[in-house]
Enzyme design. Structure first.
Site, PDB file in Angstrom:
ATOM      1  N   ARG A   1       3.014  -3.184  18.610  1.00 33.77           N
ATOM      2  CA  ARG A   1       4.789  -3.761  18.933  1.00 33.77           C
ATOM      3  C   ARG A   1       5.159  -2.564  19.819  1.00 33.77           C
ATOM      4  O   ARG A   1       5.603  -1.474  19.231  1.00 33.77           O
ATOM      5  CB  ARG A   1       5.448  -3.839  17.736  1.00 33.77           C
ATOM      6  CG  ARG A   1       5.183  -4.961  16.670  1.00 33.77           C
ATOM      7  CD  ARG A   1       6.173  -4.848  15.569  1.00 33.77           C
ATOM      8  NE  ARG A   1       5.485  -5.904  14.774  1.00 33.77           N
ATOM      9  CZ  ARG A   1       6.065  -7.119  14.663  1.00 33.77           C
ATOM     10  NH1 ARG A   1       7.100  -7.326  15.555  1.00 33.77           N
ATOM     11  NH2 ARG A   1       5.612  -8.082  14.154  1.00 33.77           N
TER      12      ARG A   1
ATOM     13  N   CYS B   1       1.280  -6.689  12.874  1.00 35.88           N
ATOM     14  CA  CYS B   1       1.384  -6.927  14.211  1.00 35.88           C
ATOM     15  C   CYS B   1       0.876  -8.204  14.641  1.00 35.88           C
ATOM     16  O   CYS B   1       0.729  -8.532  15.782  1.00 35.88           O
ATOM     17  CB  CYS B   1       0.754  -5.814  15.138  1.00 35.88           C
ATOM     18  SG  CYS B   1       1.681  -4.347  15.295  1.00 35.88           S
TER      19      CYS B   1
ATOM     20  N   ARG C   1       0.755  -1.038   0.023  1.00 35.08           N
ATOM     21  CA  ARG C   1       0.098  -0.177  -0.009  1.00 35.08           C
ATOM     22  C   ARG C   1       0.974   1.425   0.031  1.00 35.08           C
ATOM     23  O   ARG C   1       1.772   1.302   0.762  1.00 35.08           O
ATOM     24  CB  ARG C   1      -0.730  -0.020   1.252  1.00 35.08           C
ATOM     25  CG  ARG C   1      -2.052  -0.885   1.395  1.00 35.08           C
ATOM     26  CD  ARG C   1      -2.975  -0.930   2.364  1.00 35.08           C
ATOM     27  NE  ARG C   1      -2.125  -1.126   3.714  1.00 35.08           N
ATOM     28  CZ  ARG C   1      -1.825  -0.152   4.587  1.00 35.08           C
ATOM     29  NH1 ARG C   1      -1.853   1.028   4.181  1.00 35.08           N
ATOM     30  NH2 ARG C   1      -1.004  -0.577   5.457  1.00 35.08           N
TER      31      ARG C   1
ATOM     32  N   GLY D   1      -2.468  -5.604  -3.931  1.00 36.92           N
ATOM     33  CA  GLY D   1      -3.131  -5.525  -2.620  1.00 36.92           C
ATOM     34  C   GLY D   1      -4.421  -4.612  -2.252  1.00 36.92           C
ATOM     35  O   GLY D   1      -5.225  -4.093  -3.253  1.00 36.92           O
TER      36      GLY D   1
ATOM     37  N   HIS E   1     -10.523  -1.718  11.851  1.00 39.60           N
ATOM     38  CA  HIS E   1      -9.296  -2.769  11.164  1.00 39.60           C
ATOM     39  C   HIS E   1      -9.201  -3.821  12.429  1.00 39.60           C
ATOM     40  O   HIS E   1      -8.251  -3.613  13.114  1.00 39.60           O
ATOM     41  CB  HIS E   1      -8.162  -1.745  11.217  1.00 39.60           C
ATOM     42  CG  HIS E   1      -7.137  -2.308  10.456  1.00 39.60           C
ATOM     43  ND1 HIS E   1      -5.707  -1.853  10.610  1.00 39.60           N
ATOM     44  CD2 HIS E   1      -6.829  -3.497   9.720  1.00 39.60           C
ATOM     45  CE1 HIS E   1      -4.761  -2.612   9.951  1.00 39.60           C
ATOM     46  NE2 HIS E   1      -5.597  -3.598   9.479  1.00 39.60           N
TER      47      HIS E   1
ATOM     48  N   TYR F   1       2.354 -15.659  20.325  1.00 36.58           N
ATOM     49  CA  TYR F   1       1.716 -16.879  19.596  1.00 36.58           C
ATOM     50  C   TYR F   1       0.488 -17.834  20.536  1.00 36.58           C
ATOM     51  O   TYR F   1      -0.157 -17.045  20.940  1.00 36.58           O
ATOM     52  CB  TYR F   1       2.665 -17.968  18.954  1.00 36.58           C
ATOM     53  CG  TYR F   1       3.591 -17.042  17.853  1.00 36.58           C
ATOM     54  CD1 TYR F   1       3.011 -16.698  16.586  1.00 36.58           C
ATOM     55  CD2 TYR F   1       4.980 -17.143  18.397  1.00 36.58           C
ATOM     56  CE1 TYR F   1       3.957 -15.891  16.013  1.00 36.58           C
ATOM     57  CE2 TYR F   1       5.952 -16.158  17.387  1.00 36.58           C
ATOM     58  CZ  TYR F   1       5.277 -15.861  16.130  1.00 36.58           C
ATOM     59  OH  TYR F   1       6.046 -14.954  15.462  1.00 36.58           O
TER      60      TYR F   1
ATOM     61  N   ARG G   1       2.526 -12.154  -0.296  1.00 40.83           N
ATOM     62  CA  ARG G   1       1.225 -12.313   0.490  1.00 40.83           C
ATOM     63  C   ARG G   1       0.512 -13.682   0.028  1.00 40.83           C
ATOM     64  O   ARG G   1       1.129 -13.811  -1.180  1.00 40.83           O
ATOM     65  CB  ARG G   1       0.133 -11.125   0.005  1.00 40.83           C
ATOM     66  CG  ARG G   1       0.573  -9.801   0.589  1.00 40.83           C
ATOM     67  CD  ARG G   1       0.230  -9.703   1.787  1.00 40.83           C
ATOM     68  NE  ARG G   1       0.521  -8.259   2.502  1.00 40.83           N
ATOM     69  CZ  ARG G   1      -0.402  -7.807   3.381  1.00 40.83           C
ATOM     70  NH1 ARG G   1      -1.225  -8.321   4.089  1.00 40.83           N
ATOM     71  NH2 ARG G   1       0.261  -6.620   3.770  1.00 40.83           N
TER      72      ARG G   1
ATOM     73  N   ASN H   1      -0.510 -16.556  23.934  1.00 38.00           N
ATOM     74  CA  ASN H   1      -1.351 -15.437  24.010  1.00 38.00           C
ATOM     75  C   ASN H   1      -2.825 -15.814  24.345  1.00 38.00           C
ATOM     76  O   ASN H   1      -3.562 -15.025  24.969  1.00 38.00           O
ATOM     77  CB  ASN H   1      -1.382 -14.625  22.788  1.00 38.00           C
ATOM     78  CG  ASN H   1      -0.278 -14.019  22.229  1.00 38.00           C
ATOM     79  OD1 ASN H   1       0.645 -13.568  23.280  1.00 38.00           O
ATOM     80  ND2 ASN H   1       0.029 -13.649  21.165  1.00 38.00           N
TER      81      ASN H   1
ATOM     82  N   LYS I   1      -2.272  -9.897  13.559  1.00 33.73           N
ATOM     83  CA  LYS I   1      -3.698  -9.921  13.609  1.00 33.73           C
ATOM     84  C   LYS I   1      -3.882 -11.316  13.072  1.00 33.73           C
ATOM     85  O   LYS I   1      -4.816 -12.151  13.877  1.00 33.73           O
ATOM     86  CB  LYS I   1      -4.484  -9.163  12.968  1.00 33.73           C
ATOM     87  CG  LYS I   1      -4.437  -7.583  13.512  1.00 33.73           C
ATOM     88  CD  LYS I   1      -5.722  -6.884  13.125  1.00 33.73           C
ATOM     89  CE  LYS I   1      -5.984  -6.590  11.863  1.00 33.73           C
ATOM     90  NZ  LYS I   1      -4.894  -5.692  11.058  1.00 33.73           N
ATOM     91  N   THR I   2      -3.507 -11.597  11.999  1.00 25.86           N
ATOM     92  CA  THR I   2      -3.871 -13.254  11.289  1.00 25.86           C
ATOM     93  C   THR I   2      -3.376 -14.282  12.432  1.00 25.86           C
ATOM     94  O   THR I   2      -4.202 -15.187  12.377  1.00 25.86           O
ATOM     95  CB  THR I   2      -3.070 -13.414   9.907  1.00 25.86           C
ATOM     96  OG1 THR I   2      -3.474 -12.156   9.186  1.00 25.86           O
ATOM     97  CG2 THR I   2      -3.553 -14.799   9.259  1.00 25.86           C
ATOM     98  N   ASN I   3      -2.142 -14.244  12.859  1.00 29.29           N
ATOM     99  CA  ASN I   3      -1.916 -15.061  13.974  1.00 29.29           C
ATOM    100  C   ASN I   3      -2.656 -15.170  15.260  1.00 29.29           C
ATOM    101  O   ASN I   3      -3.081 -16.656  15.524  1.00 29.29           O
ATOM    102  CB  ASN I   3      -0.273 -14.758  14.416  1.00 29.29           C
ATOM    103  CG  ASN I   3       0.648 -14.985  13.092  1.00 29.29           C
ATOM    104  OD1 ASN I   3       0.416 -15.534  12.109  1.00 29.29           O
ATOM    105  ND2 ASN I   3       1.996 -14.666  13.400  1.00 29.29           N
TER     106      ASN I   3
ATOM    107  N   SER J   1      -0.905  -2.675  11.079  1.00 35.37           N
ATOM    108  CA  SER J   1      -0.293  -3.833   9.951  1.00 35.37           C
ATOM    109  C   SER J   1       0.720  -4.451  10.571  1.00 35.37           C
ATOM    110  O   SER J   1       1.822  -3.998  11.128  1.00 35.37           O
ATOM    111  CB  SER J   1      -0.161  -2.933   8.848  1.00 35.37           C
ATOM    112  OG  SER J   1      -1.197  -2.260   8.279  1.00 35.37           O
TER     113      SER J   1
HETATM  114  C1  OXD Z   1      -2.445  -4.199   6.134  1.00 37.70           C
HETATM  115  C2  OXD Z   1      -3.244  -5.314   5.293  1.00 37.70           C
HETATM  116  O1  OXD Z   1      -1.466  -3.516   5.639  1.00 37.70           O
HETATM  117  O2  OXD Z   1      -4.154  -5.724   6.212  1.00 37.70           O
HETATM  118  O3  OXD Z   1      -3.198  -3.577   7.103  1.00 37.70           O
HETATM  119  O4  OXD Z   1      -2.733  -5.788   4.321  1.00 37.70           O
HETATM  120 MN    MN Z   2      -4.943  -4.872   7.674  1.00 40.66          MN
END
Ligand code: OXD
Ligand code: MN
Length: 609
Positions: free
Chosen positions: A418, A268, A73, A216, A244, A515, A387, A518, A270-272, A266
């Site tokens: 972080r 940090c 981005r 993206g 977000h 991980y 990605r 948490n 979130k997906t994990n 972004s």
């Molecule tokens: C971000 C993403 O940059 O989700 O936040 O790709």
């Molecule tokens: Mn994001």
């Protein structure tokens, strides 16, 4: 289906108007079928834009390499073209909408020459959900179509929902690389030079115009542009929250479930967190979403969240069986990889995948690359922001209610970032407005997710929304306060927490393993929601007692104390930074409630010395 089959006059008129401006060779309406998905992939394989991966190891998967100038981005090229600069606020780039439209019309004129224009009707959120919104993206990138088919719900069903006059958000996208007679991309990712890239939101008219990037969030316009920047404006007007945030479901050994959302800047993790495998026996975590949550008050006053997306656009580097087994499983088939390395047997590899590169690989620039661990300056084989685009339904830990049109009731909201020092492992806000205060002061060390901010520095990223709020951030804080005030009682509102998995010792050693561990913090959050947690009141909010959180292996009682003590001097510096560098940006738009909260915090810190 062709354009003449579409019965929605406003949509047809808009498509015709854009076609007249951009002059594509032909127009294709996306019906969302597997057949169309496969044909578009085939087209791009044949033209050298992507390669198919090993059918046994990664069935249905492909790998694209982008242009080296188009890998993330671009915040400095992202604009909120509100009617006035004040409405866009101090954290957004503003251009007068008329001026921006004139510039971009110049760029769009003839920009799809030699290309196909794709019309993508899509739904953000489950089809027909009262919380969902419909959009239509016009793009000249087949890559975008394939990604949108994974990330959103695309096709005929959306057109049915639109009927003859349904509301949709128009999203216009072009890679900005017209082709001359007989010219092809020659297997090269098409995009425009940086200064011609524009990622533009027009909040007053709820339009999105994006030009010059195929990557993206710049190009998959349902994600950051619609589901965050435009949706924040709609949410402000309609009394809900577009955030977000990941959404997870946590279930106790007794079988009680709660839903938690969490906002981290972004990269940090979130997906994990959304997909974590708990290390505490008997607890279970399941995923509803990993990046965006739309939360609307239900009839009972509680906030109900949906994940507006249908896929994960996850960062590949660092994703391993140990850090996120579930993400790897989700991305094991029918997935689009972008900018990771290609192995000799046509599998993918990236830094932090959990094993060494198997011999010579092809890096994301298309060059042969052999791992040399002794060479600390070796460039990575996968771009740090490479990605995977994977269907959410393929995730082994997806919660069965992830597509519930009514959403899930949220019990807790976490903020975090972080922060190597100062911020403790977890603390809970005293009340909703204190939680809004915590959201407003989120800060994080910068990593690689954006092109234009230096890695390693700490930037304030309120609510993790800095690049994603479509209007004045000060007014957005106020909106959060108003959503709380509108609740029938404080009891129905989610409790708000601030977490920090990233504390380090003075010597730079991680204090907390993160991980799966948490889950120990999630357990305390869960107990706070039930009123059964062991807590202590502190100058910064409500914290766990040192023995309230089960210690993971390798974390000593001393570590735990360090993680859970209030660093009074550190916090006073934090207050000072907020007072001098952060809050003044918002001027008269800063809610009084937050300014008072900062005074109270400072006074309590000083009193505790
Ligand atoms: C971000 C993403 O940059 O989700 O936040 O790709
Ligand atoms: Mn994001």
């Amino acid at each position: 289906m062709t354009l003449t089959d579409i019965k929605h006059k406003k949509l047809v008129d808009w498509v015709n108007e854009i076609a007249k401006m951009t002059t594509p060779d032909n127009i294709v309406i996306c019906n969302g079928s597997q057949k169309q998905y496969d044909e578009l992939i085939e087209l791009q394989v044949n033209s050298g834009l992507c390669v198919r991966l090993n059918e046994e190891k990664k069935p249905g998967c492909v790998l694209f390499d982008s242009d080296p100038s188009d890998v993330a981005r671009v915040e400095k090229r992202t604009f909120i073209a509100a009617p006035t600069a004040e409405e866009a606020g101090p954290t957004n780039n503003w251009i007068d909408p008329a001026e921006l439209k004139a510039t971009m019309t110049g760029l769009y004129t003839g920009c799809m020459k030699g290309r196909t224009m794709y019309v993508i009707p899509f739904s953000m959120g489950p089809l027909g959900s009262p919380i969902s919104k419909l959009g239509v993206e016009i793009t000249d990138s087949a890559y975008v179509v394939n990604n949108m088919m994974i990330m959103t719900r695309v096709g005929d069903k959306v057109l049915e929902l639109l009927g003859t006059d349904g509301e949709f958000i128009p999203c216009l996208h072009s890679v900005g690389k017209p082709l001359q007679e007989g010219e092809t991309d020659g297997g090269k990712w098409p995009c425009a030079p940086m200064d011609d890239k524009y990622i533009s939101q027009f909040p007053a008219t709820r339009e999105i115009w994006s030009y010059g990037s195929g990557y993206g969030g710049n190009a998959l316009l349902g994600k950051k542009c619609l589901a965050l920047r435009i949706a924040t404006v709609i949410a402000r007007d309609e009394g809900w929250l577009a955030e977000h945030m990941l959404i997870l479901k946590v279930t106790s050994p007794e079988g009680e479930s709660k839903y938690v959302t969490a906002a981290f800047p972004s990269a940090c993790g979130k997906t994990n967190l959304a997909m974590l495998i708990p290390t505490i026996p008997g607890w279970k975590v399941q995923t509803i979403g990993d990046d965006i949550a739309w939360m609307k008050p239900g009839a009972d006053g509680r906030l109900y969240a949906i994940n507006p997306e249908a896929g994960f656009f996850g960062v590949a580097p660092g994703t391993s069986a140990q850090s996120n087994y579930n993400a790897l499983a989700a991305a094991s088939k029918n997935t689009i990889f972008t900018n990771v390395a290609l192995t000799a047997d046509k599998d993918v590899w990236w830094e932090g995948i959990g094993y060494d590169a198997p011999g010579e690989v092809i890096d994301w620039n298309g060059n042969p690359w052999t791992q040399n661990k002794a060479d600390k300056s070796q460039k990575p084989a996968a771009h740090p922001n490479s990605r995977f685009t994977a269907p959410a339904g393929q995730c082994p830990c997806i919660a069965e209610e992830w597509e519930d049109p009514n959403g899930v009731p949220v019990s807790a909201i976490l903020f975090g970032g972080r922060r190597p020092s100062t911020i403790p492992l977890v603390h809970m806000a005293r009340n909703w407005n204190h939680g809004v205060f915590l959201g407003s002061i989120v800060g994080s060390e910068v990593t690689a997710a954006t092109l234009d901010v230096k890695a390693g520095t700490i930037r304030r990223d309120p609510f993790a929304m800095l690049p994603f709020c479509g209007y004045n951030m000060g007014d957005y804080f106020k909106h959060w306060i108003e959503v709380g005030a509108a609740a029938p009682s404080a009891d129905v509102l989610p409790k708000i927490f601030y977490v920090n998995w990233f504390r380090k010792t003075a010597e730079g050693k991680w204090l907390w393993p993160g991980y799966g561990d948490n889950s120990r913090v999630l357990k305390w959050v869960f107990e706070c929601c039930n009123g059964t947690a062991k807590t202590v009141d502190t100058p910064i909010g409500i914290m766990p007692t040192v023995d309230a959180i089960d210690r993971p292996e390798g974390v000593t009682e001393e570590d735990m104390k360090a993680l859970l003590t209030v660093d009074v001097d550190g916090w006073l510096k934090e207050v000072e930074d907020i007072r001098t560098n952060h809050y003044p940006k918002f001027g008269s738009h800063l809610p009084q409630e937050l300014a008072e909260m900062l005074d109270t915090l400072e006074a309590s810190l000083k009193a505790s010395k």
